[in-house]
Design a protein around this motif. Structure first.
Motif, short mmCIF file in Angstrom:
data_model
loop_
_atom_site.label_atom_id
_atom_site.label_comp_id
_atom_site.label_asym_id
_atom_site.label_seq_id
_atom_site.Cartn_x
_atom_site.Cartn_y
_atom_site.Cartn_z
N ARG A 139 45.45 65.11 36.54
CA ARG A 139 45.13 64.05 37.50
C ARG A 139 45.54 64.40 38.91
N MET A 140 46.49 65.33 39.06
CA MET A 140 47.02 65.66 40.38
C MET A 140 47.33 67.15 40.45
N PRO A 141 46.73 67.90 41.40
CA PRO A 141 47.06 69.32 41.55
C PRO A 141 48.55 69.52 41.82
N TYR A 142 49.07 70.67 41.40
CA TYR A 142 50.50 70.94 41.54
C TYR A 142 50.72 72.40 41.92
N PHE A 143 51.96 72.73 42.23
CA PHE A 143 52.36 74.09 42.56
C PHE A 143 53.45 74.51 41.58
N ALA A 144 53.28 75.66 40.98
CA ALA A 144 54.31 76.20 40.09
C ALA A 144 55.34 76.96 40.91
N ASN A 145 56.49 77.22 40.31
CA ASN A 145 57.53 77.94 41.06
C ASN A 145 58.46 78.67 40.11
N THR A 146 59.09 79.70 40.64
CA THR A 146 60.11 80.42 39.88
C THR A 146 61.03 81.14 40.84
N TRP A 147 62.07 81.76 40.29
CA TRP A 147 63.06 82.51 41.07
C TRP A 147 63.26 83.87 40.42
N VAL A 148 63.48 84.88 41.24
CA VAL A 148 63.85 86.19 40.72
C VAL A 148 65.37 86.26 40.70
N ILE A 149 65.93 86.06 39.51
CA ILE A 149 67.38 86.02 39.33
C ILE A 149 67.75 87.02 38.25
N GLY A 150 68.78 87.81 38.49
CA GLY A 150 69.19 88.77 37.48
C GLY A 150 70.34 89.64 37.92
N ASP A 151 70.71 90.57 37.06
CA ASP A 151 71.84 91.44 37.32
C ASP A 151 71.37 92.73 37.97
N PHE A 152 70.80 92.59 39.18
CA PHE A 152 70.38 93.76 39.95
C PHE A 152 71.27 93.89 41.18
N LYS A 153 71.18 95.02 41.86
CA LYS A 153 71.99 95.25 43.05
C LYS A 153 71.58 94.28 44.15
N THR A 154 72.54 93.89 44.98
CA THR A 154 72.26 92.96 46.06
C THR A 154 72.88 93.43 47.37
N ILE A 155 72.33 92.90 48.46
CA ILE A 155 72.88 93.16 49.80
C ILE A 155 72.80 91.87 50.60
N GLY A 156 73.46 91.84 51.75
CA GLY A 156 73.31 90.76 52.70
C GLY A 156 73.68 89.40 52.16
#
Length: 777
Positions: free
Chosen positions: A449-466
């Motif tokens: 009945r109503m258009p929507y937007f899907a979403n997700t996050w890239v989360i995990g045990d990878f190297k990080t900076i900043g």
């Protein structure tokens, strides 16, 4: 005939009366307290320490004068990033004799519309404290905020606390975490407006630092009733009984039962009365008559006007309780859902038996919370972490969910939520919205009945900076980053099921890419990596390869950057360039390339995985912010996103800020904006942008949305969020604003609904038609 002596006595008496009335008018809680007068504007000499910032300043008599005979009038300019003044004293203001103290000033708004005034107080030791004041149109008031004291030191899980003492002065709002800085010496003050729609005229007077009055010991106690409302304040939409709540619900249901979508809408909310374009069965983009637009699955032009965050996640607030059973804090290493996006977490009785009052000062805020045996106890949840504040973890409660159960009852498990889902969609269609915004609950995905937007996050045990505002930035050259991206998008693909009702996908949100305002911030993704060893960080190896290929030898690099680099080995082990005082053009150019390398890899990985798993849906980027994006990041994103997305909290959408879109020439949408008011809602904090009341709030809403519609690059605008925050702050970050289209008791704000209908009735003809555009105001 009266004698000369009598005349003099009469004049003297009148003058005394005038002075007395003036003194009474301005008598405040600050009188009699120790204070340091910073500026009273009685001398032109004071203007020497004031620097206008895209504004005009003059000394005036009359309106706004509260101390002496003169005050400072500031003409603020519209559509500027910053318009205001910087105050630089010849020597720092020393405050040690004041003890706990506040920044206080008088202000008169001579404009016909409200104004948000930003005040930043800078410490000589580094850092600043920032607050925002709402100045109603044509009104004079005294404003203050605490610079030193318990209200600054303690994080109560609330973005803005109740006023700690009763007064006629207005407490300025804190739109971020507490700014705990050393205020023993103050080196600078900035007073400004940001991205106004109109020019504003403000008169300032009597700027001072004042020892804080004695706090009301009960100001944080018992201010929340059983419905999650302010117990100490009355306001128009306040609910006083379960019976009233049900009666309101029954009345609305009857109205919605006969409501229909707007007549010019297609099945998917597109412009049925407009031109018919190529239909692909899914949403796509197209430039039509020089303006970017979306095209719905049936081929009709489409603009996404919606409300974001229509879900139960993030509806809870900390109760002050915690559990001694560690099982409740277990975290699955494969989890891809951030803590603030989790729905209600059921708490087993075995764990509830270990409950203890972990934060008594927090618990005292509530007049009434249900016992664990109460039917409404199913709205308790748990948060394993918080983003800011002294509460690190603990039990939470959703007043909004509880109020829905009070409204609709529970015929079977979760029936009130099913009713809420249906009523919410009915409302959206009745109000004229064409879609949800980001973070619609998954229960809406299959409604058709109503258009929507899907979403997700890239989360995990990878190297990080900043170290970012919300979280560190992942290293996209770490193979685990691509693995986690695939994992996250696989889950989204399983949720969407190739549905034509899904417009597209947002991946991540408000990432800390950097800010062009300073050298360190703009190039943080390169500077942080260079500081680390290449054996520890994949992207550092990529950066080293880039520099070696360009310069061949370390000495040539050293010469080009004008920085001592004795060998490639030294650089590969890690060197800090954060504190370079005068970076030359060459180092800035190279660091910019490195940031673009980072961002290009990030967007390419996400784009490619979406193409594999969701080829029929648009990639909408990661919702960039004004405070967290750079030209390099936008350039990289343009190679891969189908639609740019921005979260932009300002009074006006404006024109100047968006001039960069001309060089990109791609469609874009606003992912978040909002306004709030505290005067007629009982809220302690209005929202990121403040308004006088609901009428003023609706005025700014229409103004902002119409400006987005008029911009040829923008194809959507989403309000954040559907229902108000908890008055005691959402558990994630303490946000406690009047930012909803509905209250915590699920009552729609009449003025906002009326404004939305007015905008949406003319949405498509304004965007794509040839009719004369209506006045924004």
């Amino acid at each position: 005939m009266m004698s000369l002596k009598s005349n003099v006595l009469v004049v003297f008496s009148v003058l005394c009366l005038a002075v007395s009335i003036h003194a009474q008018k301005h008598k405040t809680i600050w009188d009699g307290q120790k204070q340091i007068q910073l500026l009273d504007f009685e001398s032109k000499k004071e203007l020497k320490i004031i620097k206008p910032l895209i504004s005009k300043i003059t000394l005036v008599n009359g309106n706004g004068v509260t101390s002496g005979t003169k005050a400072l009038k500031i003409n603020f300019k519209a559509d500027e990033k910053v318009s205001g003044i910087d105050i630089h004293p010849t020597s720092t203001w020393k405050t040690s004799k004041l003890g706990d103290f506040c920044f206080v000033f008088d202000a008169a708004n001579l404009s016909n519309v409200s104004a948000n005034i930003w005040v930043e107080v800078f410490s000589a030791k580094g850092g600043s404290a920032r607050r925002i004041a709402l100045l109603p149109a044509n009104k004079e008031q005294t404003y203050y905020f605490e610079l030193k004291g318990s209200g600054v030191k303690k994080e109560n899980g609330i973005r803005n606390n109740p006023a700690p003492w009763k007064s006629n002065s207005i407490m300025m709002m804190n739109n971020n975490a507490r700014n705990q800085i050393d205020v023993s010496q103050i080196s600078r003050i900035r007073i400004s407006v940001r991205n106004n729609y109109d020019d504003k005229i403000i008169v300032l007077d009597n700027i001072r630092l004042v020892t804080s009055p004695k706090k009301d010991p009960n100001y944080l106690i018992g201010f929340v009733d059983k419905f999650g409302q302010n117990a100490k304040v009355d306001f128009p939409l306040k609910v006083t009984s379960d019976k009233q709540l049900k009666e309101i619900a029954d009345k609305e249901l009857k109205t919605l039962a006969v409501s229909k979508p707007m007549s010019d809408r297609s099945k998917f909310g597109g412009w049925k009365k407009g031109p018919k374009l190529k239909a692909t069965g899914y949403f796509r983009t197209e430039k039509y008559n020089g303006k970017w637009g979306l095209v719905d699955p049936e081929g009709f032009l489409y603009f996404s006007n919606g409300i974001a965050n229509v879900r139960m996640a993030n509806s809870t607030t900390f109760t002050g309780m915690d559990y001694k059973n560690e099982a409740i804090r277990h975290r699955d290493p494969k989890d891809i859902i951030p803590e603030d996006s989790k729905d209600i977490v059921a708490i087993p009785n075995k764990i509830r038996k270990t409950a203890f009052n972990a934060y008594p000062w927090r618990r005292k805020m509530f007049l009434e919370l249900p016992s664990y045996e109460d039917p409404l106890a199913n709205h308790y949840s748990y948060r394993r972490e918080s983003h800011v504040g002294d509460i690190k973890q603990g039990e939470t409660y959703s007043f909004y969910r509880a109020n829905l159960e009070r409204k609709y009852g529970e015929q079977f498990a979760g029936s009130y939520l099913m009713k809420w889902r249906d009523v919410t969609i009915d409302r959206m269609l009745d109000w004229g919205f064409t879609s949800f915004g980001n973070w619609a609950g998954e229960e809406f995905y299959g409604s058709k009945r109503m258009p929507y937007f899907a979403n997700t996050w890239v989360i995990g045990d990878f190297k990080t900076i900043g170290k970012g505002t919300w979280h560190n930035m992942g290293d996209p050259f770490d193979s685990e980053f691509a693995n986690r991206t695939k994992f996250a998008i696989t889950k989204v693909a399983n949720q969407v099921k190739n549905s034509p009702w899904c417009v597209g996908v947002f991946v991540d949100n408000e990432k800390s890419w950097g800010n062009p305002g300073s050298f360190k911030s703009r190039y943080i993704l390169a500077l942080d990596a260079l500081e680390m060893a290449d054996v520890e960080l994949p992207i550092k190896q990529v950066y080293m390869s880039f520099l070696k290929e360009k310069y061949k030898t370390a000495s040539k690099l050293s010469s080009a950057w004008n920085v001592k680099i004795d060998s490639w080995t030294t650089l590969s082990k890690g060197m800090s360039f954060h504190k370079i005082k005068n970076p030359n053009k060459k180092i800035a150019e190279d660091l910019g390339v490195m940031v673009e390398i980072y961002a290009t890899k990030y967007f390419q990985i996400v784009h490619d995985e979406l193409q594999k798993q969701l080829p029929n849906h648009l990639y909408l980027g990661c919702r960039l912010t004004a405070w967290g994006m750079t030209p390099e990041v936008r350039k990289a994103a343009a190679k891969y996103v189908d639609v740019f997305s921005f979260n932009y909290y300002r009074e006006a959408f404006g024109k100047k800020f968006w001039s960069f879109m001309e060089g990109i020439d791609k469609p874009a949408m606003i992912g978040e904006f909002h306004y709030g008011a505290s005067s007629d809602t009982g809220f302690l904090f209005p929202g990121n942008i403040q308004t006088t009341d609901q009428t003023d709030r609706a005025r700014l809403y229409k103004q902002y949305v119409n400006q987005v519609i008029d911009n040829p690059y923008f194809v959507g605008v989403h309000w954040f969020q559907y229902f108000d925050c908890n008055i005691t702050g959402r558990a994630h970050d303490g946000g406690n604003g009047n930012i909803g289209f509905v209250t915590v008791t699920d009552r729609p704000y009449v003025e906002m609904v009326k404004a939305a209908k007015e905008v949406n009735e003319n949405l498509y003809e304004r965007k794509f038609g040839k009719i004369k555009k209506q006045d924004n105001k």
